[in-house]
Design an enzyme around this catalytic site. Sequence first.
Site, PDB file in Angstrom:
ATOM      1  N   GLU A 230     -15.322  -0.527   7.989  1.00  0.00           N
ATOM      2  CA  GLU A 230     -16.045  -0.608   9.254  1.00  0.00           C
ATOM      3  C   GLU A 230     -17.499  -0.882   8.911  1.00  0.00           C
ATOM      4  O   GLU A 230     -18.150  -0.078   8.245  1.00  0.00           O
ATOM      5  CB  GLU A 230     -15.950   0.711  10.023  1.00  0.00           C
ATOM      6  CG  GLU A 230     -16.831   0.765  11.255  1.00  0.00           C
ATOM      7  CD  GLU A 230     -16.895   2.155  11.875  1.00  0.00           C
ATOM      8  OE1 GLU A 230     -17.855   2.386  12.635  1.00  0.00           O
ATOM      9  OE2 GLU A 230     -16.030   3.000  11.592  1.00  0.00           O
TER      10      GLU A 230
ATOM     11  N   HIS B 211     -18.562   3.692  -4.679  1.00  0.00           N
ATOM     12  CA  HIS B 211     -18.162   2.301  -4.510  1.00  0.00           C
ATOM     13  C   HIS B 211     -16.875   2.218  -3.704  1.00  0.00           C
ATOM     14  O   HIS B 211     -16.191   3.214  -3.510  1.00  0.00           O
ATOM     15  CB  HIS B 211     -17.958   1.618  -5.874  1.00  0.00           C
ATOM     16  CG  HIS B 211     -16.895   2.274  -6.706  1.00  0.00           C
ATOM     17  ND1 HIS B 211     -17.184   3.264  -7.618  1.00  0.00           N
ATOM     18  CD2 HIS B 211     -15.556   2.098  -6.753  1.00  0.00           C
ATOM     19  CE1 HIS B 211     -16.072   3.665  -8.202  1.00  0.00           C
ATOM     20  NE2 HIS B 211     -15.053   2.985  -7.686  1.00  0.00           N
TER      21      HIS B 211
ATOM     22  N   GLU C 114     -15.873  -2.280  -6.646  1.00  0.00           N
ATOM     23  CA  GLU C 114     -15.199  -2.345  -7.935  1.00  0.00           C
ATOM     24  C   GLU C 114     -13.941  -3.182  -7.792  1.00  0.00           C
ATOM     25  O   GLU C 114     -13.152  -2.995  -6.858  1.00  0.00           O
ATOM     26  CB  GLU C 114     -14.829  -0.946  -8.417  1.00  0.00           C
ATOM     27  CG  GLU C 114     -14.126  -0.948  -9.767  1.00  0.00           C
ATOM     28  CD  GLU C 114     -13.723   0.443 -10.234  1.00  0.00           C
ATOM     29  OE1 GLU C 114     -13.531   0.601 -11.449  1.00  0.00           O
ATOM     30  OE2 GLU C 114     -13.586   1.357  -9.384  1.00  0.00           O
TER      31      GLU C 114
ATOM     32  N   HIS D 228     -10.325   3.961   7.510  1.00  0.00           N
ATOM     33  CA  HIS D 228     -11.402   3.043   7.139  1.00  0.00           C
ATOM     34  C   HIS D 228     -12.525   3.788   6.438  1.00  0.00           C
ATOM     35  O   HIS D 228     -12.602   5.006   6.485  1.00  0.00           O
ATOM     36  CB  HIS D 228     -11.943   2.289   8.370  1.00  0.00           C
ATOM     37  CG  HIS D 228     -12.600   3.169   9.386  1.00  0.00           C
ATOM     38  ND1 HIS D 228     -11.960   3.571  10.534  1.00  0.00           N
ATOM     39  CD2 HIS D 228     -13.832   3.723   9.445  1.00  0.00           C
ATOM     40  CE1 HIS D 228     -12.766   4.325  11.255  1.00  0.00           C
ATOM     41  NE2 HIS D 228     -13.914   4.440  10.603  1.00  0.00           N
TER      42      HIS D 228
END
Length: 128
Positions: A56, A74, A122, A5
Amino acid sequence: MRILHTMLRVGNLERSLAFYTEVLGMRLLRRQDYPGGRFTLAFVGYDAETQAAVLELTHNWDTAAYELGNAFGHVAIEVDDAYAACAEIKARAGKVVREAGPMQHGSTVIAFVEDPDGYKIELIQKKT
């Protein structure tokens, strides 16, 4: 090894959950409050954590906003059609900060959206 994550600190968890689930179409996978530490963790994604990387969202109860700094870039999401994804995101009151179109120095079609805390996401159109 695999990426599990990416953690983002958010100022308003409910607002962020609404963005990631209602605007970007992710699912809330799990959420837990930690009263002793005064924070909540919420995991969102498109698939189960055992199958794909997820986000998360960390909400520290006593912090309403963060300075994003300039090191983070990003999060990237693959989409079938970046133009259609931007239209859908705008219809869901999301903020598109770079409309869909080819990269400046390439042919990949991309777009950028911004979450309620200012994080950039993005959108990268699948190659055919």
